[in-house]
Each structure stands twice: as structure tokens, then as C-alpha cells.
Design a protein around this motif. Structure first.
Motif, PDB file in Angstrom:
ATOM      1  N   ASP A  61       0.806  -1.226   0.000  1.00 34.56           N
ATOM      2  CA  ASP A  61       0.000   0.000   0.000  1.00 34.56           C
ATOM      3  C   ASP A  61       0.836   1.272   0.000  1.00 34.56           C
ATOM      4  O   ASP A  61       0.381   2.316  -0.473  1.00 34.56           O
ATOM      5  CB  ASP A  61      -0.927   0.018   1.224  1.00 34.56           C
ATOM      6  N   SER A  62       2.054   1.213   0.543  1.00 32.42           N
ATOM      7  CA  SER A  62       2.832   2.446   0.677  1.00 32.42           C
ATOM      8  C   SER A  62       4.323   2.151   0.780  1.00 32.42           C
ATOM      9  O   SER A  62       4.727   1.051   1.186  1.00 32.42           O
ATOM     10  CB  SER A  62       2.382   3.237   1.908  1.00 32.42           C
ATOM     11  N   ILE A  63       5.129   3.148   0.429  1.00 30.80           N
ATOM     12  CA  ILE A  63       6.585   3.078   0.533  1.00 30.80           C
ATOM     13  C   ILE A  63       7.027   4.009   1.655  1.00 30.80           C
ATOM     14  O   ILE A  63       6.680   5.195   1.656  1.00 30.80           O
ATOM     15  CB  ILE A  63       7.258   3.488  -0.786  1.00 30.80           C
ATOM     16  N   SER A  64       7.779   3.480   2.599  1.00 32.02           N
ATOM     17  CA  SER A  64       8.254   4.310   3.704  1.00 32.02           C
ATOM     18  C   SER A  64       9.711   4.714   3.555  1.00 32.02           C
ATOM     19  O   SER A  64      10.124   5.753   4.084  1.00 32.02           O
ATOM     20  CB  SER A  64       8.061   3.573   5.041  1.00 32.02           C
ATOM     21  N   ASP A  65      10.516   3.903   2.845  1.00 34.53           N
ATOM     22  CA  ASP A  65      11.944   4.191   2.709  1.00 34.53           C
ATOM     23  C   ASP A  65      12.428   3.773   1.333  1.00 34.53           C
ATOM     24  O   ASP A  65      11.890   2.848   0.725  1.00 34.53           O
ATOM     25  CB  ASP A  65      12.757   3.418   3.757  1.00 34.53           C
ATOM     26  N   PRO A  66      13.521   4.416   0.836  1.00 29.72           N
ATOM     27  CA  PRO A  66      14.149   3.938  -0.391  1.00 29.72           C
ATOM     28  C   PRO A  66      14.799   2.575  -0.190  1.00 29.72           C
ATOM     29  O   PRO A  66      14.940   2.113   0.948  1.00 29.72           O
ATOM     30  CB  PRO A  66      15.193   5.014  -0.707  1.00 29.72           C
ATOM     31  N   ILE A  67      15.219   1.936  -1.277  1.00 22.52           N
ATOM     32  CA  ILE A  67      15.712   0.555  -1.211  1.00 22.52           C
ATOM     33  C   ILE A  67      16.866   0.392  -0.229  1.00 22.52           C
ATOM     34  O   ILE A  67      16.929  -0.591   0.506  1.00 22.52           O
ATOM     35  CB  ILE A  67      16.119   0.066  -2.611  1.00 22.52           C
ATOM     36  N   CYS A  68      17.793   1.338  -0.181  1.00 19.24           N
ATOM     37  CA  CYS A  68      18.899   1.237   0.783  1.00 19.24           C
ATOM     38  C   CYS A  68      18.671   2.072   2.037  1.00 19.24           C
ATOM     39  O   CYS A  68      19.575   2.170   2.887  1.00 19.24           O
ATOM     40  CB  CYS A  68      20.220   1.631   0.121  1.00 19.24           C
ATOM     41  N   LYS A  69      17.523   2.684   2.158  1.00 16.95           N
ATOM     42  CA  LYS A  69      17.148   3.509   3.304  1.00 16.95           C
ATOM     43  C   LYS A  69      18.013   4.757   3.443  1.00 16.95           C
ATOM     44  O   LYS A  69      17.499   5.845   3.641  1.00 16.95           O
ATOM     45  CB  LYS A  69      17.193   2.723   4.621  1.00 16.95           C
ATOM     46  N   HIS A  70      19.342   4.599   3.334  1.00 18.18           N
ATOM     47  CA  HIS A  70      20.254   5.719   3.556  1.00 18.18           C
ATOM     48  C   HIS A  70      21.212   5.867   2.372  1.00 18.18           C
ATOM     49  O   HIS A  70      21.615   4.876   1.776  1.00 18.18           O
ATOM     50  CB  HIS A  70      21.043   5.512   4.845  1.00 18.18           C
ATOM     51  N   PRO A  71      21.622   7.096   2.057  1.00 16.98           N
ATOM     52  CA  PRO A  71      22.494   7.305   0.901  1.00 16.98           C
ATOM     53  C   PRO A  71      23.937   6.871   1.131  1.00 16.98           C
ATOM     54  O   PRO A  71      24.702   6.727   0.181  1.00 16.98           O
ATOM     55  CB  PRO A  71      22.422   8.815   0.669  1.00 16.98           C
TER      56      PRO A  71
END
Length: 236
Positions: free
Chosen positions: A61-71
Motif C-alpha cells: 500500500d505504501s513506501i516508507s523508505d528507499p531501497i537502501c534507506k540511507h544514501p
């Protein structure tokens, strides 16, 4: 004294995390991981520690973080893995959700493109006891190019909320200087409403998303020749 207090808070917060989350890498260390054996933040970076590192990146239903979470990770020496080596990765397990389907992928361009290097479908982590550190062997391809890379563990759970888990660890691959690595691009299912939907296996006649995994697109990543910086032993 300030350093001692910071490390103590870091360790206590790490213990608190284990009672609230699910699964992540422990070795190699996930980006900004809260574990004491991971690269430590500078004095002005403690607010960047990810005490929720085990949680999913999102649901269908939703995305909370990018695939690696942090850059990026905190500064520190990364583990070096040789092409052809089998790495005994360690997973920090809170709840195993009756297993699921795992993909391990490498990226040489900070997560812009990925190539899957290993799969385990349906029963991945099903035998991992709750509250354990569980070992999973991951084979680095014999033809993997040299370079700074990200090793990513990607998991769709069998049971519970329809979630996607991902844990990114910065590593160094020691292999061929320059070259290519071919495979398939990973499947990111149950990751926002535009992603493929994999239902709970127990209520869907055992459907674990085979049709989506079979349809993953072939990909080749090319890595320019580069001179690796000299590394000493990993600090974690």
C-alpha cells in the motif's frame, strides 16, 4: 567520557531495537546500523544512527523508505570479499514471518542498478529462530569485477503484512579489474501500489510470486577498471 557515554547509549539502543523490529544484516553491517561492531558515527552524527534498521521498507500500500534507506554509511573500513568467495553473512532476526523469498544483489553505482547474485525462494529464513543471529552463506560470483559495491539482501515474507525488506551493506569486491557482471534485475514486490503483489502463502494456495520472479529482466552491469584503495582488516 563523552565517547564512553555515546557508546553506552548506542549499545542500549541496539538492544531496544531487537524487541521492536524484524530482520536485517548484521554482517556485513547495514548502512548506519546500530550494532557495536559496525562503523561508529562521529560525535555530530549520533542522530543519524538507524535504530529501526530491521523494519520493512514499505508494504504493497505504501513506501516508507528507499531501497537502501540511507544514501551512505558512516565512515569506516569496509569488509573486502574476493570474487568466488562464499561469505558467511549474519542476519539479525526478530521475527521470521514463516520464511519467504530472498534475493541477494550487488550494485557498483550506489544502488542505481542491481544484479542478482543469489536466490532462495519460499523457505528463506524459515528456520531462523526468533531473537537469533542466523548465518546465511552468500556466494560472490567468480567473475565479479573489483570495486566498491553494495551487497543487498531483499526479502518478501510469507506471513503477515505484505511487506518488502531490504538491507544494504557497503563492501569492497576484489576480483577482475574492470569487466561486467550479468544476471537479472531484482524483483521489488509489495513495495508500493505500483509494485507486483505477492499474497500470504498460507491463504493463497502456496502462491509465493513465482510468476514475478520468473519475469525478472536480464541485466549486465559494466564496471570500469579501477585501483582499489589499500585496506586493513575490517573494524567489524
Amino acid at each position: 567520557m563523552k565517547s564512553f557515554i555515546s557508546v553506552a547509549v548506542f549499545a542500549l539502543s541496539s538492544l531496544a531495537l531487537l524487541s521492536e523490529a524484524h530482520i536485517s544484516f548484521r554482517y556485513p553491517c547495514p548502512r548506519r546500523g546500530p550494532y557495536s561492531e559496525c562503523p561508529q558515527p562521529n560525535d555530530n552524527e549520533w542522530n543519524l544512527v538507524d535504530y529501526d534498521v530491521q523494519s520493512p521498507l514499505g508494504t504493497h500500500d505504501s513506501i516508507s523508505d528507499p531501497i537502501c534507506k540511507h544514501p551512505s554509511s558512516f565512515a569506516g573500513i569496509r569488509p573486502t570479499f574476493k570474487a568466488g568467495q562464499t561469505v558467511a553473512t549474519k542476519m539479525d532476526v526478530d521475527v521470521n514471518h514463516n520464511g519467504g523469498s530472498c534475493q541477494w544483489a550487488l550494485s557498483y553505482d550506489n544502488g542505481k542498478t542491481w544484479v542478482v547474485i543469489q536466490d532462495q525462494f519460499r523457505d528463506c529464513l524459515a528456520k531462523a529462530p526468533a531473537g537469533s543471529t542466523y548465518t546465511v552463506n552468500v556466494a560472490i560470483p567468480a567473475n565479479a569485477p573489483s570495486g566498491a559495491a553494495i551487497l543487498n539482501w531483499i526479502w518478501n515474507n510469507n506471513e503477515g503484512n505484505r511487506e518488502l525488506y531490504s538491507s544494504c551493506a557497503d563492501v569492497v569486491i576484489q576480483g577482475t579489474s574492470g569487466g561486467s557482471l550479468s544476471g537479472v534485475a531484482p524483483l521489488f514486490a509489495n513495495y508500493g501500489p505500483g509494485s507486483p503483489f505477492i499474497p500470504e502463502a498460507a491463504v493463497s494456495g502456496g502462491n509465493w510470486g513465482k510468476q514475478y520472479f520468473d519475469a525478472r529482466k536480464p541485466i549486465t552491469v559494466t564496471v570500469p577498471a579501477q585501483k582499489l584503495k589499500r585496506q586493513t582488516a575490517p573494524i567489524y
